[in-house]
Design an enzyme around this catalytic site. Structure first.
Site, mmCIF file in Angstrom:
data_model
loop_
_atom_site.group_PDB
_atom_site.id
_atom_site.type_symbol
_atom_site.label_atom_id
_atom_site.label_comp_id
_atom_site.label_asym_id
_atom_site.label_seq_id
_atom_site.Cartn_x
_atom_site.Cartn_y
_atom_site.Cartn_z
ATOM 1 C CD GLU A 80 -2.793 1.521 0.267
ATOM 2 O OE1 GLU A 80 -3.662 2.224 0.705
ATOM 3 O OE2 GLU A 80 -2.584 1.054 -0.894
ATOM 4 C CG ASP A 108 -3.820 -2.883 2.385
ATOM 5 O OD1 ASP A 108 -3.901 -2.131 1.601
ATOM 6 O OD2 ASP A 108 -4.882 -3.227 2.933
#
Length: 252
Positions: A80, A108
């Site tokens: 992310e 992420d």
């Protein structure tokens, strides 16, 4: 809200959030709630990774002070915060190196100890509701899901919370602090309520007198970060409809 975000978050996080919104054609001066949401999610991802390493024996350890003599590997790969091209490059590299199954959606983080991708969620709603929504979307047993709320609740796949209790407590404390600081400034209600957010968006458009320069079409694209955070205050269809309703200039 924009002033609060710049005061509350690390400049690096703010810069990454600005780039993410710019990449998807979103104006942070108008969509300030999204700006705050992206920053919040980024910070949680970074805090999740902070201080966690793997030693020479392959054990997960927590080190708060860097020891230049220690042969340590970061436990988590942060995906992310990268632009989409670079993020997928990192994911592909991890899959080629570890043999992990390539996820359908950008995750992420990657956990080198447990050898799994992680999807982080932050919500103001009931954590189990958001968890089920996330699980139904991902539909993969190979991506671990971990949801945090602003009230200190959390939920994770198979009740496996990955991190030690102290590390998770830091994240929960930070989220609670963000909530309190927003509330103290009268920003919390508009951050989590579609009705209040609509009023704030209308106020932003009016105060900045942006009507003449507004685009005539509404972007339907949703940034990677907002796939996680958008449910905190409204879904993408409502966002697009809301934005469209305010893109009409008043008749002269």
């Amino acid at each position: 809200m924009e002033d609060f975000v710049r005061q509350c978050f690390n400049p690096m996080i703010v810069e990454l959030a600005e780039k993410a919104m710019k990449e998807y054609g979103e104006d942070l001066k108008i969509e300030t709630n999204k700006f705050a949401a992206i920053c919040t999610h980024l910070e949680v991802c970074f805090m999740y990774s902070d201080f966690h390493f793997i030693n020479e024996q392959g054990e997960s350890i927590v080190v708060e002070l860097d020891d230049p003599n220690a042969l340590l590997k970061h436990r988590f790969e942060i995906i992310e915060g990268r632009d989409r091209t670079m993020a997928w490059t990192v994911v592909n590299s991890i899959c080629n190196t570890t043999g992990a199954e390539k996820p359908k959606f950008l995750p992420d983080l990657y956990d080198y100890k447990e050898n799994r991708f992680i999807e982080i969620g932050v919500t103001r709603r009931e954590v189990h509701i958001y968890y089920l929504e996330k699980a139904n979307k991902i539909k993969s047993e190979n991506t671990h899901i971990h949801i945090f709320s602003f009230t200190g609740e959390e939920m994770a796949t198979k009740a496996d919370y990955t991190l030690d209790e102290e590390s998770r407590a830091r994240i929960k404390t930070r989220l609670f602090t963000i909530r309190q600081e927003m509330a103290n400034r009268g920003l919390w209600d508009s951050f989590v309520s579609p009705k209040e957010a609509k009023k704030q968006l209308k106020k932003n458009l009016k105060s900045q007198e942006l009507c003449a320069g507004l685009p005539t079409k509404v972007s339907r694209r949703t940034s990677p970060a907002l796939r996680i955070l958008e449910p905190m205050w409204m879904d993408s269809n409502r966002t697009a409809a809301l934005r469209a309703s305010f893109l009409k200039c008043p008749k002269k």
